[in-house]
Design a protein around this motif. Sequence first.
Motif, PDB file in Angstrom:
ATOM      1  N   SER A  59       0.816  -1.125   0.152  1.00  0.00           N
ATOM      2  CA  SER A  59       0.073  -0.098   0.128  1.00  0.00           C
ATOM      3  C   SER A  59       0.777   1.081   0.127  1.00  0.00           C
ATOM      4  O   SER A  59       2.089   1.250   0.319  1.00  0.00           O
ATOM      5  CB  SER A  59      -0.821  -0.001   1.206  1.00  0.00           C
ATOM      6  OG  SER A  59      -0.073   0.277   2.344  1.00  0.00           O
ATOM      7  N   ASP A  60       0.070   2.372  -0.166  1.00  0.00           N
ATOM      8  CA  ASP A  60       1.056   3.499  -0.169  1.00  0.00           C
ATOM      9  C   ASP A  60       1.655   3.908   1.162  1.00  0.00           C
ATOM     10  O   ASP A  60       2.619   4.616   1.451  1.00  0.00           O
ATOM     11  CB  ASP A  60       0.001   4.576  -0.646  1.00  0.00           C
ATOM     12  CG  ASP A  60       0.864   6.096  -0.878  1.00  0.00           C
ATOM     13  OD1 ASP A  60       1.875   6.044  -1.666  1.00  0.00           O
ATOM     14  OD2 ASP A  60       0.620   7.046  -0.102  1.00  0.00           O
ATOM     15  N   ALA A  65       5.777   4.545   4.801  1.00  0.00           N
ATOM     16  CA  ALA A  65       6.869   4.167   5.979  1.00  0.00           C
ATOM     17  C   ALA A  65       8.231   4.034   5.565  1.00  0.00           C
ATOM     18  O   ALA A  65       9.162   4.155   6.203  1.00  0.00           O
ATOM     19  CB  ALA A  65       6.170   2.870   6.574  1.00  0.00           C
ATOM     20  N   LEU A  66       8.243   3.334   4.452  1.00  0.00           N
ATOM     21  CA  LEU A  66       9.688   2.747   3.982  1.00  0.00           C
ATOM     22  C   LEU A  66      10.535   4.142   3.623  1.00  0.00           C
ATOM     23  O   LEU A  66      11.827   4.586   3.812  1.00  0.00           O
ATOM     24  CB  LEU A  66       9.711   1.817   2.887  1.00  0.00           C
ATOM     25  CG  LEU A  66       9.465   0.705   3.378  1.00  0.00           C
ATOM     26  CD1 LEU A  66       9.443  -0.375   2.349  1.00  0.00           C
ATOM     27  CD2 LEU A  66      10.416   0.027   4.394  1.00  0.00           C
ATOM     28  N   ILE A  67       9.916   5.072   2.801  1.00  0.00           N
ATOM     29  CA  ILE A  67      10.609   6.226   2.313  1.00  0.00           C
ATOM     30  C   ILE A  67      10.932   7.448   3.037  1.00  0.00           C
ATOM     31  O   ILE A  67      11.650   8.262   3.293  1.00  0.00           O
ATOM     32  CB  ILE A  67      10.122   6.551   0.744  1.00  0.00           C
ATOM     33  CG1 ILE A  67       8.882   7.063   0.790  1.00  0.00           C
ATOM     34  CG2 ILE A  67      10.516   5.230  -0.242  1.00  0.00           C
ATOM     35  CD1 ILE A  67       8.022   7.616  -0.146  1.00  0.00           C
ATOM     36  N   GLN A  68       9.959   7.534   4.149  1.00  0.00           N
ATOM     37  CA  GLN A  68      10.155   8.605   4.878  1.00  0.00           C
ATOM     38  C   GLN A  68      10.964   8.170   6.431  1.00  0.00           C
ATOM     39  O   GLN A  68      11.378   9.316   6.785  1.00  0.00           O
ATOM     40  CB  GLN A  68       8.715   9.115   5.429  1.00  0.00           C
ATOM     41  CG  GLN A  68       7.778   9.685   4.434  1.00  0.00           C
ATOM     42  CD  GLN A  68       6.433  10.093   4.767  1.00  0.00           C
ATOM     43  OE1 GLN A  68       5.962   9.845   6.071  1.00  0.00           O
ATOM     44  NE2 GLN A  68       5.875  10.779   3.908  1.00  0.00           N
ATOM     45  N   PHE A  80       7.435   7.150 -10.318  1.00  0.00           N
ATOM     46  CA  PHE A  80       6.682   6.230  -9.276  1.00  0.00           C
ATOM     47  C   PHE A  80       5.897   6.675  -8.464  1.00  0.00           C
ATOM     48  O   PHE A  80       5.321   5.891  -7.550  1.00  0.00           O
ATOM     49  CB  PHE A  80       7.867   5.336  -8.409  1.00  0.00           C
ATOM     50  CG  PHE A  80       8.651   4.521  -9.274  1.00  0.00           C
ATOM     51  CD1 PHE A  80       8.106   3.088  -9.721  1.00  0.00           C
ATOM     52  CD2 PHE A  80       9.955   4.741  -9.909  1.00  0.00           C
ATOM     53  CE1 PHE A  80       8.748   2.202 -10.497  1.00  0.00           C
ATOM     54  CE2 PHE A  80      10.638   3.667 -10.755  1.00  0.00           C
ATOM     55  CZ  PHE A  80       9.946   2.693 -11.061  1.00  0.00           C
ATOM     56  N   ASN A  81       5.508   8.173  -8.465  1.00  0.00           N
ATOM     57  CA  ASN A  81       4.364   8.470  -7.664  1.00  0.00           C
ATOM     58  C   ASN A  81       2.903   7.805  -8.250  1.00  0.00           C
ATOM     59  O   ASN A  81       2.521   7.778  -9.201  1.00  0.00           O
ATOM     60  CB  ASN A  81       4.122  10.114  -8.217  1.00  0.00           C
ATOM     61  CG  ASN A  81       5.122  11.044  -7.567  1.00  0.00           C
ATOM     62  OD1 ASN A  81       5.817  10.588  -6.606  1.00  0.00           O
ATOM     63  ND2 ASN A  81       5.337  12.177  -7.682  1.00  0.00           N
ATOM     64  N   GLY A  82       2.367   7.445  -7.093  1.00  0.00           N
ATOM     65  CA  GLY A  82       1.173   6.895  -7.163  1.00  0.00           C
ATOM     66  C   GLY A  82       1.398   5.310  -7.494  1.00  0.00           C
ATOM     67  O   GLY A  82       0.430   4.566  -7.861  1.00  0.00           O
ATOM     68  N   HIS A  83       2.615   4.720  -7.769  1.00  0.00           N
ATOM     69  CA  HIS A  83       3.038   3.421  -7.840  1.00  0.00           C
ATOM     70  C   HIS A  83       3.296   2.737  -6.522  1.00  0.00           C
ATOM     71  O   HIS A  83       4.183   3.012  -5.926  1.00  0.00           O
ATOM     72  CB  HIS A  83       4.110   3.288  -8.956  1.00  0.00           C
ATOM     73  CG  HIS A  83       4.316   1.988  -9.481  1.00  0.00           C
ATOM     74  ND1 HIS A  83       5.198   0.942  -8.864  1.00  0.00           N
ATOM     75  CD2 HIS A  83       3.649   1.243 -10.617  1.00  0.00           C
ATOM     76  CE1 HIS A  83       4.991  -0.301  -9.600  1.00  0.00           C
ATOM     77  NE2 HIS A  83       4.137  -0.102 -10.747  1.00  0.00           N
ATOM     78  N   SER A 111       2.557  -8.933  -1.723  1.00  0.00           N
ATOM     79  CA  SER A 111       1.771  -7.923  -2.448  1.00  0.00           C
ATOM     80  C   SER A 111       1.239  -8.347  -3.802  1.00  0.00           C
ATOM     81  O   SER A 111       0.185  -7.727  -4.382  1.00  0.00           O
ATOM     82  CB  SER A 111       2.403  -6.546  -2.304  1.00  0.00           C
ATOM     83  OG  SER A 111       3.427  -6.713  -3.462  1.00  0.00           O
ATOM     84  N   ARG A 112       1.878  -9.318  -4.376  1.00  0.00           N
ATOM     85  CA  ARG A 112       1.576  -9.663  -5.654  1.00  0.00           C
ATOM     86  C   ARG A 112       1.020 -11.093  -5.977  1.00  0.00           C
ATOM     87  O   ARG A 112       0.534 -11.556  -7.159  1.00  0.00           O
ATOM     88  CB  ARG A 112       3.051  -9.589  -6.704  1.00  0.00           C
ATOM     89  CG  ARG A 112       3.397  -8.090  -6.619  1.00  0.00           C
ATOM     90  CD  ARG A 112       2.491  -7.022  -7.045  1.00  0.00           C
ATOM     91  NE  ARG A 112       2.721  -7.117  -8.509  1.00  0.00           N
ATOM     92  CZ  ARG A 112       2.076  -6.497  -9.613  1.00  0.00           C
ATOM     93  NH1 ARG A 112       0.838  -5.795  -8.993  1.00  0.00           N
ATOM     94  NH2 ARG A 112       2.205  -6.600 -10.835  1.00  0.00           N
ATOM     95  N   ALA A 113       1.206 -11.905  -4.969  1.00  0.00           N
ATOM     96  CA  ALA A 113       0.978 -13.380  -4.963  1.00  0.00           C
ATOM     97  C   ALA A 113      -0.497 -13.636  -5.026  1.00  0.00           C
ATOM     98  O   ALA A 113      -1.351 -12.520  -4.580  1.00  0.00           O
ATOM     99  CB  ALA A 113       1.479 -14.193  -3.773  1.00  0.00           C
TER     100      ALA A 113
END
Length: 125
Positions: A59-60, A65-68, A80-83, A111-113
């Motif tokens: 999720s966003d 959480a990871l990038i901040q 990658f905004n919105g991705h 997240s993809r399975a």
Amino acid sequence: MHALAAGMPHVTVVHGSGDNPVYQVGGKSFVFFRNPRPDAVDPVTGERFPDVIVFWVESDADKQALIQDASTPFFTTAHFNGHPSVLLRACRIGDLTYAELAEVVQDAWLSRASARRAAAWLAAR
């Protein structure tokens, strides 16, 4: 990193542009390696990063959480905004412990399975 991604169940590896590996589950990519692109550059030299890895996230909120968190080496770009994904330079994998990297790969896979595959994998753990 490769062993972790390839070691998840039902994974296939296809090769994208530049013969870069793309790890997929059920035909959906969950980790892939990018070619140098103009959206990911060294802020000092302007050189394109040659070693960007893309990991899907659930999720966003997970992405943020990871990038901040300044303690992680994850980042994103406007492309990658919105991705639902985060980026990591391969040269910074050593900033993560094995357990942290494994968690990111496993979360990307989850997240993809399919729901069935994800439930089976989680139940087996």
